[in-house]
Write a protein that holds these residues in place. Sequence first.
Motif, PDB file in Angstrom:
ATOM      1  N   UNK A  15      49.291  35.966  56.128  1.00 38.72           N
ATOM      2  CA  UNK A  15      49.512  34.913  56.725  1.00 38.72           C
ATOM      3  C   UNK A  15      48.488  33.524  56.347  1.00 38.72           C
ATOM      4  N   UNK A  16      47.241  33.953  56.174  1.00 38.49           N
ATOM      5  CA  UNK A  16      46.078  32.985  55.750  1.00 38.49           C
ATOM      6  C   UNK A  16      45.903  33.071  54.295  1.00 38.49           C
ATOM      7  N   UNK A  17      46.721  32.996  53.367  1.00 42.44           N
ATOM      8  CA  UNK A  17      46.728  33.484  51.823  1.00 42.44           C
ATOM      9  C   UNK A  17      46.080  32.252  51.567  1.00 42.44           C
ATOM     10  N   UNK A  18      45.488  32.724  50.297  1.00 42.50           N
ATOM     11  CA  UNK A  18      44.593  31.390  49.544  1.00 42.50           C
ATOM     12  C   UNK A  18      44.589  31.757  48.129  1.00 42.50           C
ATOM     13  N   UNK A  19      44.207  30.768  47.169  1.00 46.64           N
ATOM     14  CA  UNK A  19      44.424  30.739  45.806  1.00 46.64           C
ATOM     15  C   UNK A  19      43.207  31.457  45.218  1.00 46.64           C
ATOM     16  N   UNK A  20      43.228  32.511  44.412  1.00 51.21           N
ATOM     17  CA  UNK A  20      42.253  33.443  43.840  1.00 51.21           C
ATOM     18  C   UNK A  20      42.356  33.263  42.314  1.00 51.21           C
ATOM     19  N   UNK A  21      41.423  32.636  41.798  1.00 47.07           N
ATOM     20  CA  UNK A  21      41.378  32.576  40.264  1.00 47.07           C
ATOM     21  C   UNK A  21      40.648  33.745  39.541  1.00 47.07           C
ATOM     22  N   UNK A  22      41.068  33.961  38.347  1.00 50.58           N
ATOM     23  CA  UNK A  22      40.498  35.200  37.607  1.00 50.58           C
ATOM     24  C   UNK A  22      40.477  34.548  36.039  1.00 50.58           C
ATOM     25  N   UNK A  23      39.116  34.636  35.713  1.00 53.01           N
ATOM     26  CA  UNK A  23      39.103  34.225  33.980  1.00 53.01           C
ATOM     27  C   UNK A  23      38.629  35.795  33.372  1.00 53.01           C
ATOM     28  N   UNK A  24      39.143  35.996  32.374  1.00 57.59           N
ATOM     29  CA  UNK A  24      39.025  37.396  31.635  1.00 57.59           C
ATOM     30  C   UNK A  24      38.557  37.016  30.018  1.00 57.59           C
ATOM     31  N   UNK A  25      38.046  38.495  29.732  1.00 54.43           N
ATOM     32  CA  UNK A  25      37.690  38.461  28.349  1.00 54.43           C
ATOM     33  C   UNK A  25      37.945  39.948  27.875  1.00 54.43           C
ATOM     34  N   UNK A  26      37.852  40.163  26.553  1.00 55.63           N
ATOM     35  CA  UNK A  26      38.036  41.652  26.240  1.00 55.63           C
ATOM     36  C   UNK A  26      36.691  42.489  26.517  1.00 55.63           C
ATOM     37  N   UNK A  27      37.101  43.649  26.971  1.00 59.02           N
ATOM     38  CA  UNK A  27      35.760  44.257  27.706  1.00 59.02           C
ATOM     39  C   UNK A  27      34.873  44.747  26.711  1.00 59.02           C
ATOM     40  N   UNK A  28      33.796  44.875  26.963  1.00 57.18           N
ATOM     41  CA  UNK A  28      32.627  45.547  26.147  1.00 57.18           C
ATOM     42  C   UNK A  28      32.374  46.739  26.933  1.00 57.18           C
ATOM     43  N   UNK A  29      31.341  48.077  26.267  1.00 56.90           N
ATOM     44  CA  UNK A  29      31.384  48.995  27.007  1.00 56.90           C
ATOM     45  C   UNK A  29      30.661  48.921  28.120  1.00 56.90           C
ATOM     46  N   UNK A  30      29.735  47.846  28.299  1.00 57.82           N
ATOM     47  CA  UNK A  30      29.033  47.719  29.536  1.00 57.82           C
ATOM     48  C   UNK A  30      29.936  47.178  30.634  1.00 57.82           C
ATOM     49  N   UNK A  31      31.090  46.455  30.329  1.00 64.04           N
ATOM     50  CA  UNK A  31      31.853  45.843  31.041  1.00 64.04           C
ATOM     51  C   UNK A  31      32.679  47.029  31.842  1.00 64.04           C
ATOM     52  N   UNK A  32      32.983  47.934  31.065  1.00 61.08           N
ATOM     53  CA  UNK A  32      33.753  49.158  31.542  1.00 61.08           C
ATOM     54  C   UNK A  32      32.790  50.004  32.391  1.00 61.08           C
ATOM     55  N   UNK A  33      31.699  50.134  32.120  1.00 63.92           N
ATOM     56  CA  UNK A  33      30.724  50.926  32.709  1.00 63.92           C
ATOM     57  C   UNK A  33      30.564  50.394  34.330  1.00 63.92           C
ATOM     58  N   UNK A  34      30.479  48.959  33.933  1.00 63.70           N
ATOM     59  CA  UNK A  34      30.357  48.129  35.407  1.00 63.70           C
ATOM     60  C   UNK A  34      31.646  47.971  36.352  1.00 63.70           C
TER      61      UNK A  34
END
Length: 191
Positions: free
Chosen positions: A97-116
């Motif tokens: 009922x109370x939806x809102x806009x959610x933005x996402x900005x991405x990049x190619x994953x690094x090993x550190x990103x995957x671990x996090x």
Amino acid sequence: MQPGTQPALLHNAFPEISMIIRKLAFVVLGSLGLMQAASAKECLLSHATYREPRSGAVMQFRPLDNEPAALTTQVFSLAVPHTGISLPADITWTNGKNSFPLGTIRHACTDDDREAGLQDGSGLCRIWDGQVYALTGGGAEQLNSREATPAPKGLLLPEFGAAFAESPDFANANPDGSAWDAFTLTGCSDE
């Protein structure tokens, strides 16, 4: 001839020219106002370009073309300053009922990103995600959910600046760089 009488003499000698100049000025100023109003109304968010002034990052929106997420209303790319990198991003609406806009900005994953745990189902990793606000003359407002949303004067992405400045894509190419959370409308594409 006394000082101050020359304009009156010129006006009296050439009343038609004076009237024509006034009318021409009125027409030119009026048409400039109409052109500015028309161009402001014609730019949709799906064609808008925004720039973050401190970092120089540029958001380029593009029309939806069969995007996979049913609740995605806007897609854009974020150009990282001083690199050839363009990061994929989107704005989706939450369910409910109370939806809102959610933005996402991405990049190619690094090993550190995957671990996090930052990897998402697309194989990319989040640099930033959060609610997106429209900046108007009166402050920040919730972004409109319609696909044919007029481009607001600016966009606010809370906490974007800190997350972006720490991302390897930006930090490696801009070691002394910083970023803010607000983007300003700078253009509109015809595509």
